[in-house]
Design an enzyme around this catalytic site. Sequence first.
Site, PDB file in Angstrom:
ATOM      1  CE  LYS A  28      24.542  19.282  45.293  1.00  0.00           C
ATOM      2  NZ  LYS A  28      23.860  20.427  45.903  1.00  0.00           N
ATOM      3  CG  LEU A  85      16.995   9.445  40.536  1.00  0.00           C
ATOM      4  CD1 LEU A  85      16.466   8.169  39.882  1.00  0.00           C
ATOM      5  CD2 LEU A  85      17.867  10.222  39.550  1.00  0.00           C
ATOM      6  CB  ALA A  91      13.811  30.832  44.900  1.00  0.00           C
ATOM      7  CE1 TYR A 131      25.206  18.260  41.778  1.00  0.00           C
ATOM      8  CE2 TYR A 131      24.816  15.893  41.984  1.00  0.00           C
ATOM      9  CZ  TYR A 131      24.422  17.204  42.215  1.00  0.00           C
ATOM     10  OH  TYR A 131      23.236  17.453  42.876  1.00  0.00           O
TER      11      TYR A 131
HETATM   12  P1  NDP Z   1      16.904  23.172  39.020  1.00  0.00           P
HETATM   13  O1  NDP Z   1      17.832  23.255  37.866  1.00  0.00           O
HETATM   14  O2  NDP Z   1      15.469  22.988  38.771  1.00  0.00           O
HETATM   15  O3  NDP Z   1      17.114  24.450  39.971  1.00  0.00           O
HETATM   16  C1  NDP Z   1      18.394  24.955  40.260  1.00  0.00           C
HETATM   17  C2  NDP Z   1      18.252  26.347  40.836  1.00  0.00           C
HETATM   18  O4  NDP Z   1      19.558  26.838  41.150  1.00  0.00           O
HETATM   19  C3  NDP Z   1      17.613  27.309  39.868  1.00  0.00           C
HETATM   20  O5  NDP Z   1      16.700  28.135  40.550  1.00  0.00           O
HETATM   21  C4  NDP Z   1      18.787  28.159  39.372  1.00  0.00           C
HETATM   22  O6  NDP Z   1      18.315  29.463  39.118  1.00  0.00           O
HETATM   23  C5  NDP Z   1      19.694  28.155  40.617  1.00  0.00           C
HETATM   24  N1  NDP Z   1      21.080  28.458  40.317  1.00  0.00           N
HETATM   25  C6  NDP Z   1      21.951  27.733  39.573  1.00  0.00           C
HETATM   26  N2  NDP Z   1      23.128  28.350  39.513  1.00  0.00           N
HETATM   27  C7  NDP Z   1      22.996  29.494  40.235  1.00  0.00           C
HETATM   28  C8  NDP Z   1      23.870  30.557  40.548  1.00  0.00           C
HETATM   29  N3  NDP Z   1      25.140  30.586  40.101  1.00  0.00           N
HETATM   30  N4  NDP Z   1      23.418  31.579  41.320  1.00  0.00           N
HETATM   31  C9  NDP Z   1      22.142  31.578  41.771  1.00  0.00           C
HETATM   32  N5  NDP Z   1      21.274  30.582  41.525  1.00  0.00           N
HETATM   33  C10 NDP Z   1      21.704  29.570  40.744  1.00  0.00           C
HETATM   34  O7  NDP Z   1      17.462  21.967  39.910  1.00  0.00           O
HETATM   35  P2  NDP Z   1      17.025  21.407  41.356  1.00  0.00           P
HETATM   36  O8  NDP Z   1      15.891  22.137  41.899  1.00  0.00           O
HETATM   37  O9  NDP Z   1      16.927  19.948  41.206  1.00  0.00           O
HETATM   38  O10 NDP Z   1      18.357  21.730  42.166  1.00  0.00           O
HETATM   39  C11 NDP Z   1      18.379  22.399  43.408  1.00  0.00           C
HETATM   40  C12 NDP Z   1      19.454  21.784  44.292  1.00  0.00           C
HETATM   41  O11 NDP Z   1      19.102  20.435  44.550  1.00  0.00           O
HETATM   42  C13 NDP Z   1      20.842  21.766  43.660  1.00  0.00           C
HETATM   43  O12 NDP Z   1      21.781  22.098  44.654  1.00  0.00           O
HETATM   44  C14 NDP Z   1      21.015  20.291  43.253  1.00  0.00           C
HETATM   45  O13 NDP Z   1      22.349  19.921  43.220  1.00  0.00           O
HETATM   46  C15 NDP Z   1      20.243  19.614  44.359  1.00  0.00           C
HETATM   47  N6  NDP Z   1      19.809  18.257  44.104  1.00  0.00           N
HETATM   48  C16 NDP Z   1      18.998  17.972  43.022  1.00  0.00           C
HETATM   49  C17 NDP Z   1      18.586  16.669  42.805  1.00  0.00           C
HETATM   50  C18 NDP Z   1      17.759  16.282  41.629  1.00  0.00           C
HETATM   51  O14 NDP Z   1      17.663  15.071  41.333  1.00  0.00           O
HETATM   52  N7  NDP Z   1      17.124  17.196  40.928  1.00  0.00           N
HETATM   53  C19 NDP Z   1      18.951  15.588  43.743  1.00  0.00           C
HETATM   54  C20 NDP Z   1      19.812  16.013  44.811  1.00  0.00           C
HETATM   55  C21 NDP Z   1      20.195  17.288  44.994  1.00  0.00           C
HETATM   56  P3  NDP Z   1      18.828  30.451  37.963  1.00  0.00           P
HETATM   57  O15 NDP Z   1      19.083  29.633  36.753  1.00  0.00           O
HETATM   58  O16 NDP Z   1      17.704  31.446  37.857  1.00  0.00           O
HETATM   59  O17 NDP Z   1      20.058  31.071  38.536  1.00  0.00           O
HETATM   60  C1  8X3 Z   2      21.222  14.787  42.055  1.00  0.00           C
HETATM   61  C2  8X3 Z   2      21.004  13.338  42.160  1.00  0.00           C
HETATM   62  O1  8X3 Z   2      21.736  11.104  41.220  1.00  0.00           O
HETATM   63  O2  8X3 Z   2      21.108  12.837  39.625  1.00  0.00           O
HETATM   64  O3  8X3 Z   2      21.981  15.239  43.121  1.00  0.00           O
HETATM   65  O4  8X3 Z   2      23.186  12.994  40.858  1.00  0.00           O
HETATM   66  S1  8X3 Z   2      21.812  12.534  40.907  1.00  0.00           S
END
Ligand code: NDP
Ligand code: 8X3
Length: 253
Positions: free
Chosen positions: A157, A185, A11, A153
């Site tokens: 997923k 994205l 979060a 990755y």
């Molecule tokens: P961010 O990097 O902005 O956020 C990722 C979050 O995950 C951070 O709050 C981080 O917090 C937390 N996190 C990472 N590793 C751990 C861990 N080991 N334990 C606890 N918390 C962890 O990326 P997004 O918001 O984009 O990503 C969130 C989700 O969305 C992910 O699962 C990602 O794969 C997915 N996603 C993202 C996309 C994109 O284009 N951005 C598209 C599709 C899916 P902290 O570092 O404080 O631990």
């Molecule tokens: C994140 C979307 O296309 O950057 O899950 O892998 S992409």
Amino acid sequence: MKGKTIFITGATSGIGEGCARKFTSAGCRLILNGRNVEKLEALKRELVLSGCEVLTLPFDVRDREAMKLALDSLQEEWKNIDVLINNAGLVIGLDKEHEGSLDEWDVVIDTNIKGLLAMTRMVVPGMVERQCGHIINIGSVAGDAAYAGGSVYCATKAAVKALSDGLRIDLVDTPLRVTNIKPGLVETNFSVVRFRGDKSKADAVYKGIRPLTGDDIAEVVYYAASAPAHVQIAEVLVMPTYQANGTVCHRNV
Ligand code: NDP
Ligand code: 8X3
């Protein structure tokens, strides 16, 4: 949704942070997880100003013992989790499968698959006991098909999809619901982490296309969570306009 208890992993940034704000605005009680304690506390300070009850639970989702200790430490009034948002996740690198770092891939697999699975294993039995709950997993369009340099990755997923589908089957005789949300994205810290802090490489990912924001995805998560009890949104694929799938985008450059 007012008064419901929502547990969000990851979060401190992006989609998870967007979800925290959205569910707060709906009057929910939040349990916020992440590793960065400062960011968690700053977010809590902001959210409580709106009158919301917030509990921070910092732990690394890869650390099963820390996860168990944190969950066991929950006071009675926080134990009844209504919605678990399994969002914590990351990618490191854009390397070919035969060239990348096994150690980095351990981090990605342990977070995106094993962390999500452990949270599910620890939280869902209580939901089954109470016959009430919703598990929302953040998958990805990347789980639909592999792309160059993304095989590990994408595999994680694809695993999130299988874990979501399997859990939905296992819970079919209960009122619990399981949702897999698959964003395209989204401009968050995701690509900065992918490119090991290289902001210009991260920015290039979103060049010429208006990406989604964490708040956009939070709206979709909230929609699924707030649907009537007889409606189970099983899966949502949500991408920016001008993105067609994991590899095809139209960019105005
Ligand atoms: P961010 O990097 O902005 O956020 C990722 C979050 O995950 C951070 O709050 C981080 O917090 C937390 N996190 C990472 N590793 C751990 C861990 N080991 N334990 C606890 N918390 C962890 O990326 P997004 O918001 O984009 O990503 C969130 C989700 O969305 C992910 O699962 C990602 O794969 C997915 N996603 C993202 C996309 C994109 O284009 N951005 C598209 C599709 C899916 P902290 O570092 O404080 O631990
Ligand atoms: C994140 C979307 O296309 O950057 O899950 O892998 S992409």
